[in-house]
Design a protein around this motif. Structure first.
Motif, mmCIF file in Angstrom:
data_model
loop_
_atom_site.group_PDB
_atom_site.id
_atom_site.type_symbol
_atom_site.label_atom_id
_atom_site.label_comp_id
_atom_site.label_asym_id
_atom_site.label_seq_id
_atom_site.Cartn_x
_atom_site.Cartn_y
_atom_site.Cartn_z
ATOM 1 N N ARG A 149 0.855 -1.184 0.000
ATOM 2 C CA ARG A 149 0.000 0.000 0.000
ATOM 3 C C ARG A 149 0.887 1.229 0.000
ATOM 4 O O ARG A 149 1.789 1.348 0.825
ATOM 5 N N SER A 206 0.910 5.633 -0.341
ATOM 6 C CA SER A 206 0.012 6.779 -0.148
ATOM 7 C C SER A 206 0.618 8.033 -0.758
ATOM 8 O O SER A 206 1.832 8.196 -0.825
ATOM 9 N N LYS A 207 -0.282 8.882 -1.208
ATOM 10 C CA LYS A 207 0.100 10.170 -1.766
ATOM 11 C C LYS A 207 -0.658 11.218 -0.961
ATOM 12 O O LYS A 207 -1.880 11.125 -0.810
ATOM 13 N N VAL A 208 0.046 12.194 -0.429
ATOM 14 C CA VAL A 208 -0.599 13.231 0.370
ATOM 15 C C VAL A 208 -1.099 14.321 -0.571
ATOM 16 O O VAL A 208 -0.330 14.887 -1.351
ATOM 17 N N ILE A 209 -2.402 14.547 -0.507
ATOM 18 C CA ILE A 209 -3.017 15.594 -1.330
ATOM 19 C C ILE A 209 -3.699 16.595 -0.416
ATOM 20 O O ILE A 209 -3.695 16.435 0.811
ATOM 21 N N LYS A 210 -4.313 17.601 -1.013
ATOM 22 C CA LYS A 210 -4.920 18.687 -0.239
ATOM 23 C C LYS A 210 -5.957 18.180 0.756
ATOM 24 O O LYS A 210 -6.021 18.640 1.888
ATOM 25 N N GLY A 256 -6.116 15.207 2.191
ATOM 26 C CA GLY A 256 -5.640 14.131 3.063
ATOM 27 C C GLY A 256 -4.752 13.176 2.301
ATOM 28 O O GLY A 256 -4.030 13.578 1.395
ATOM 29 N N ARG A 257 -4.828 11.910 2.682
ATOM 30 C CA ARG A 257 -3.993 10.900 2.015
ATOM 31 C C ARG A 257 -4.812 10.124 0.989
ATOM 32 O O ARG A 257 -5.944 9.747 1.252
ATOM 33 N N HIS A 258 -4.182 9.849 -0.139
ATOM 34 C CA HIS A 258 -4.805 9.034 -1.180
ATOM 35 C C HIS A 258 -4.021 7.726 -1.267
ATOM 36 O O HIS A 258 -2.829 7.730 -1.580
ATOM 37 N N PHE A 259 -4.676 6.587 -0.968
ATOM 38 C CA PHE A 259 -4.003 5.300 -0.959
ATOM 39 C C PHE A 259 -4.191 4.574 -2.279
ATOM 40 O O PHE A 259 -5.268 4.612 -2.865
ATOM 41 N N ASN A 273 -6.088 1.360 -7.608
ATOM 42 C CA ASN A 273 -6.627 1.943 -6.379
ATOM 43 C C ASN A 273 -7.133 0.894 -5.398
ATOM 44 O O ASN A 273 -7.372 1.206 -4.236
#
Length: 168
Positions: free
Chosen positions: A22, A24-28, A30-33, A56
């Motif tokens: 897994r 994760s990418k931190v975006i505006k 929150g986190r996108h897994f 995803n």
């Protein structure tokens, strides 16, 4: 009655998920897994393929990896259930040492390397993982090692000798 699947028609009888991860990418907001998966396919007769898929969700990532693995199959020279000679494969920070073994030894290997060797149909081999033990890098290092193996016939042809002269 057993109905043959598409994979059985192609001859790939072994499929194994080597690892999922897994990320994760931190975006505006929150986190996108998202997930990535590494899958090994083979026919246990000298043909093996490895694939990595990203999606995803876990299941689509595994399905993508299976399709990529089926497309990336290659032949490995197997002689008497083992590899023809010792070889080291390197990929990024991982190194994998593969050595032929006597009949009855079995596959002495860790998780990702063992899965690839089982899918190939190699029954007796000694391995050692050196450096990084990241699943993806170990798989790639093993593939590099297996792709650089040469059969006795190839080496004899390159040296203009018979196989008996080569093995003597």
């Amino acid at each position: 009655m057993h109905k043959p699947m598409d994979d059985e028609k192609e001859g790939l009888v072994f499929e194994q998920v080597v690892g999922t991860n897994r990320v994760s990418k931190v975006i505006k907001g929150g986190r996108h897994f998202s997930f990535n998966a590494t899958v090994v396919t083979g026919d246990k007769n000298g043909t093996v393929g490895v694939g990595m898929g990203k999606a995803n969700e876990v299941i689509p990532a595994i399905n993508k990896a299976k399709e990529i693995a089926k497309k990336s199959t290659f032949k490995v020279p197997v002689r008497n259930g083992t590899i023809p000679h010792s070889i080291t494969g390197k990929y990024c920070g991982s190194k994998v040492l593969l050595k032929p073994a006597a009949p009855g030894t079995g596959i002495i290997a860790g998780g990702p390397v063992r899965a690839i060797l089982e899918a190939t149909g190699i029954e007796n081999v000694l391995t050692k993982s050196l450096g990084s033990n990241t699943t993806h890098n170990l798989v790639k290092a093993t593939v590099v090692a297996l792709k650089s193996l040469h059969s006795h016939e190839e080496v004899a042809k390159l040296r203009n000798k018979s196989i008996a002269e080569l093995l003597a």
